[in-house]
Enzyme design. Sequence first.
Site, PDB file in Angstrom:
ATOM      1  N   ASP A 296     -25.468 -19.045 -52.718  1.00  0.00           N
ATOM      2  CA  ASP A 296     -25.983 -19.251 -54.081  1.00  0.00           C
ATOM      3  C   ASP A 296     -26.319 -17.951 -54.797  1.00  0.00           C
ATOM      4  O   ASP A 296     -27.249 -17.894 -55.619  1.00  0.00           O
ATOM      5  CB  ASP A 296     -27.220 -20.174 -54.058  1.00  0.00           C
ATOM      6  CG  ASP A 296     -26.908 -21.517 -53.435  1.00  0.00           C
ATOM      7  OD1 ASP A 296     -25.772 -21.991 -53.619  1.00  0.00           O
ATOM      8  OD2 ASP A 296     -27.790 -22.090 -52.774  1.00  0.00           O
TER       9      ASP A 296
ATOM     10  N   LYS B 244     -21.812 -16.553 -57.052  1.00  0.00           N
ATOM     11  CA  LYS B 244     -20.396 -16.222 -56.827  1.00  0.00           C
ATOM     12  C   LYS B 244     -19.490 -16.876 -57.870  1.00  0.00           C
ATOM     13  O   LYS B 244     -18.567 -16.245 -58.380  1.00  0.00           O
ATOM     14  CB  LYS B 244     -19.960 -16.676 -55.421  1.00  0.00           C
ATOM     15  CG  LYS B 244     -20.728 -15.999 -54.293  1.00  0.00           C
ATOM     16  CD  LYS B 244     -20.352 -16.561 -52.942  1.00  0.00           C
ATOM     17  CE  LYS B 244     -20.808 -17.966 -52.697  1.00  0.00           C
ATOM     18  NZ  LYS B 244     -22.281 -18.155 -52.638  1.00  0.00           N
TER      19      LYS B 244
ATOM     20  N   GLY C 244     -21.493 -25.031 -53.790  1.00  0.00           N
ATOM     21  CA  GLY C 244     -21.685 -25.493 -55.160  1.00  0.00           C
ATOM     22  C   GLY C 244     -21.669 -24.240 -56.023  1.00  0.00           C
ATOM     23  O   GLY C 244     -22.621 -23.478 -56.003  1.00  0.00           O
ATOM     24  N   HIS C 245     -20.571 -24.008 -56.702  1.00  0.00           N
ATOM     25  CA  HIS C 245     -20.409 -22.779 -57.494  1.00  0.00           C
ATOM     26  C   HIS C 245     -20.486 -23.140 -58.974  1.00  0.00           C
ATOM     27  O   HIS C 245     -19.650 -23.880 -59.486  1.00  0.00           O
ATOM     28  CB  HIS C 245     -19.084 -22.092 -57.156  1.00  0.00           C
ATOM     29  CG  HIS C 245     -19.028 -21.597 -55.742  1.00  0.00           C
ATOM     30  ND1 HIS C 245     -17.945 -20.932 -55.230  1.00  0.00           N
ATOM     31  CD2 HIS C 245     -19.938 -21.649 -54.739  1.00  0.00           C
ATOM     32  CE1 HIS C 245     -18.192 -20.603 -53.971  1.00  0.00           C
ATOM     33  NE2 HIS C 245     -19.393 -21.046 -53.645  1.00  0.00           N
TER      34      HIS C 245
ATOM     35  N   GLN D 104     -20.667 -19.987 -49.355  1.00  0.00           N
ATOM     36  CA  GLN D 104     -21.877 -19.709 -48.580  1.00  0.00           C
ATOM     37  C   GLN D 104     -22.203 -18.207 -48.680  1.00  0.00           C
ATOM     38  O   GLN D 104     -21.922 -17.605 -49.692  1.00  0.00           O
ATOM     39  CB  GLN D 104     -21.725 -20.161 -47.125  1.00  0.00           C
ATOM     40  CG  GLN D 104     -21.663 -21.678 -46.932  1.00  0.00           C
ATOM     41  CD  GLN D 104     -20.327 -22.294 -47.258  1.00  0.00           C
ATOM     42  OE1 GLN D 104     -19.308 -21.894 -46.724  1.00  0.00           O
ATOM     43  NE2 GLN D 104     -20.315 -23.271 -48.143  1.00  0.00           N
TER      44      GLN D 104
HETATM   45  P1  GDP Z   1     -22.910 -19.712 -55.999  1.00  0.00           P
HETATM   46  O1  GDP Z   1     -22.975 -20.822 -55.003  1.00  0.00           O
HETATM   47  O2  GDP Z   1     -22.999 -18.368 -55.365  1.00  0.00           O
HETATM   48  O3  GDP Z   1     -21.749 -19.816 -56.936  1.00  0.00           O
HETATM   49  O4  GDP Z   1     -24.238 -19.859 -56.883  1.00  0.00           O
HETATM   50  P2  GDP Z   1     -24.830 -21.225 -57.501  1.00  0.00           P
HETATM   51  O5  GDP Z   1     -23.994 -21.642 -58.632  1.00  0.00           O
HETATM   52  O6  GDP Z   1     -25.097 -22.222 -56.432  1.00  0.00           O
HETATM   53  O7  GDP Z   1     -26.269 -20.719 -57.964  1.00  0.00           O
HETATM   54  C1  GDP Z   1     -26.420 -19.688 -58.858  1.00  0.00           C
HETATM   55  C2  GDP Z   1     -27.231 -20.196 -60.070  1.00  0.00           C
HETATM   56  O8  GDP Z   1     -27.684 -19.095 -60.814  1.00  0.00           O
HETATM   57  C3  GDP Z   1     -26.414 -21.033 -61.031  1.00  0.00           C
HETATM   58  O9  GDP Z   1     -27.266 -21.987 -61.610  1.00  0.00           O
HETATM   59  C4  GDP Z   1     -25.964 -20.024 -62.091  1.00  0.00           C
HETATM   60  O10 GDP Z   1     -25.731 -20.617 -63.364  1.00  0.00           O
HETATM   61  C5  GDP Z   1     -27.150 -19.123 -62.144  1.00  0.00           C
HETATM   62  N1  GDP Z   1     -26.875 -17.716 -62.463  1.00  0.00           N
HETATM   63  C6  GDP Z   1     -25.826 -16.938 -62.110  1.00  0.00           C
HETATM   64  N2  GDP Z   1     -26.001 -15.671 -62.515  1.00  0.00           N
HETATM   65  C7  GDP Z   1     -27.198 -15.641 -63.152  1.00  0.00           C
HETATM   66  C8  GDP Z   1     -27.959 -14.606 -63.780  1.00  0.00           C
HETATM   67  O11 GDP Z   1     -27.592 -13.441 -63.811  1.00  0.00           O
HETATM   68  N3  GDP Z   1     -29.171 -14.973 -64.311  1.00  0.00           N
HETATM   69  C9  GDP Z   1     -29.650 -16.246 -64.275  1.00  0.00           C
HETATM   70  N4  GDP Z   1     -30.841 -16.506 -64.818  1.00  0.00           N
HETATM   71  N5  GDP Z   1     -28.950 -17.242 -63.688  1.00  0.00           N
HETATM   72  C10 GDP Z   1     -27.761 -16.926 -63.137  1.00  0.00           C
HETATM   73  P1  IMO Z   2     -22.560 -21.799 -51.766  1.00  0.00           P
HETATM   74  O1  IMO Z   2     -21.088 -21.583 -51.603  1.00  0.00           O
HETATM   75  C1  IMO Z   2     -26.464 -22.152 -49.858  1.00  0.00           C
HETATM   76  C2  IMO Z   2     -26.603 -24.016 -45.886  1.00  0.00           C
HETATM   77  C3  IMO Z   2     -27.253 -25.381 -45.765  1.00  0.00           C
HETATM   78  C4  IMO Z   2     -27.733 -25.327 -44.324  1.00  0.00           C
HETATM   79  C5  IMO Z   2     -26.624 -24.558 -43.631  1.00  0.00           C
HETATM   80  C6  IMO Z   2     -25.572 -25.419 -42.967  1.00  0.00           C
HETATM   81  O2  IMO Z   2     -22.926 -22.671 -52.913  1.00  0.00           O
HETATM   82  O3  IMO Z   2     -23.288 -20.501 -51.753  1.00  0.00           O
HETATM   83  P2  IMO Z   2     -23.682 -27.130 -43.717  1.00  0.00           P
HETATM   84  O4  IMO Z   2     -23.582 -28.057 -44.877  1.00  0.00           O
HETATM   85  O5  IMO Z   2     -22.644 -26.066 -43.692  1.00  0.00           O
HETATM   86  O6  IMO Z   2     -23.811 -27.872 -42.426  1.00  0.00           O
HETATM   87  O7  IMO Z   2     -25.112 -26.376 -43.894  1.00  0.00           O
HETATM   88  O8  IMO Z   2     -26.008 -23.766 -44.628  1.00  0.00           O
HETATM   89  N1  IMO Z   2     -25.520 -23.937 -46.901  1.00  0.00           N
HETATM   90  C7  IMO Z   2     -25.625 -23.317 -48.085  1.00  0.00           C
HETATM   91  N2  IMO Z   2     -26.682 -22.696 -48.648  1.00  0.00           N
HETATM   92  N3  IMO Z   2     -25.272 -22.157 -50.485  1.00  0.00           N
HETATM   93  C8  IMO Z   2     -24.194 -22.752 -49.918  1.00  0.00           C
HETATM   94  O9  IMO Z   2     -22.966 -22.669 -50.461  1.00  0.00           O
HETATM   95  C9  IMO Z   2     -24.352 -23.400 -48.663  1.00  0.00           C
HETATM   96  N4  IMO Z   2     -23.534 -24.074 -47.850  1.00  0.00           N
HETATM   97  C10 IMO Z   2     -24.252 -24.404 -46.769  1.00  0.00           C
HETATM   98  O10 IMO Z   2     -28.315 -25.532 -46.669  1.00  0.00           O
HETATM   99  O11 IMO Z   2     -28.904 -24.573 -44.236  1.00  0.00           O
HETATM  100 MG    MG Z   3     -24.083 -22.541 -54.579  1.00  0.00          MG
END
Ligand code: GDP
Ligand code: IMO
Ligand code: MG
Length: 421
Positions: free
Chosen positions: A12, A15, A39-40, A221
Amino acid sequence: MVDVLLGLQWGDEGKGKIVDFFAKDYDVVARFQGGPNAGHTLYVQDKKVVLHQIPSGVFHPGIVNLIGNGVVLDPVTLKKECDTVASFGIDLKKNLFISKRTHLILPTHRALDKAAELSKGNQKIGSTLKGIGPTYMDKTGRNGLRVGDLLDKNFTTQYIKLRLKHQRLLDNYNFQEDITAWEEEFFEALEFLKQLNIVNGEYFINEQLKAGKRILAEGAQGSMLDIDFGTFPYVTSSNTISAGVCNGLGVAPQHIRDVIGVTKAYCTRVGGGPFPTELDNETGEELRKIGNEFGATTGRPRRCGWIDLVALNFACMINGVTKIVMTKADVLDAFKELDVCAAYKVNGIETKEVPFQMDREKPEPVYRQFAGWDTPSSKATKADELPATMKTYVDFINKYLGVDIHYISNGPGREQIIKVK
Ligand code: GDP
Ligand code: IMO
Ligand code: MG
């Protein structure tokens, strides 16, 4: 050539947004591991979209997107995601390709994930329960079914065989839930999947390379969730690090050029497991509130803490990171003082190494203190508009890691990113 973009923390890191930003410089975006546990988040036409399995380059019409063999694929999630993407006018027939070698997540894998987590009690991993672990277990156990198997007339027989095996395991767990509805949607989604572009991913990607195309491999991840190098057993079931690109796509290592590592300006973790800089207090609460730190896949509150340079340094080492992108710098706008973990204390001894078993060795963070931003950062559009104190913070990180931050993201929006190097 292949550039890799991956998370340096526990996932998270932002990415999705960063892949979407860089995508215009590439011809192909490919996912090489993970599954719908990812979840991107990206913003398209000001609408929030969360992608779980489709690469984050999909909203750029000229870009080809590949789901590689290293991914585990849930047809049901894929179908829903394809519907969302298509609603933006994107023609998936033209820009989405799936490797025949990609393993399928079956409804019983999801059930097994749930049953296994329940059986762990308070030692649970905090899995996303999407069936990731059991599907990778069937891959290494040499039982799994792959996307290419769908094209075989014996698919149903193979499915029934594996399902029976799973049923015995579920009986052992005393798992009682009825999964008939899951199976119905699964078979419906398989018909949809068969209509998509199913290819020999390894030939597909190598032909792109031969034609001089630029490829971006999108990690899911984060490095600290890697099956080998993460905080085992609190990890996911695939190699999330740069090495995973070679076996997750079928490209040879000499094709890899840059490894772009994404880190937040602080740190989060969702699910169980060690997190040395976690702030189980008001400051952590504030980071969660301001950073909107709730899981994009499960909605769970993310645990929050200060940036951990010991863990980041480890991640840079195992990935061979060449460039860093720091996200969510704007979230720190509200804080007067910032702590940076510059070492761990393990059994009273200071170290800059990540211990073998964080769980047992319980490293305590040793902090360096920095002044918070002297001006808000979220409105900045150029490097020289960023707060002077942010520069001090960034310089310290660059020096510590021996790798430079090249971009700073200062908001969730597509345009909120600044080149600083
Ligand atoms: P990912 O899994 O690495 O793609 O990240 P996620 O989408 O799960 O979580 C990142 C969250 O931070 C999302 O809600 C994005 O919209 C938000 N986000 C990304 N870059 C920034 C930033 O520079 N500032 C803020 N405030 N939010 C951001
Ligand atoms: P993105 O791509 C954050 C964590 C879960 C759990 C562990 C194992 O959005 O960054 P699993 O479902 O693989 O059995 O879970 O890894 N986890 C993540 N945490 N971002 C993710 O993906 C994750 N994918 C799995 O919360 O601790
Ligand atoms: Mg994510």
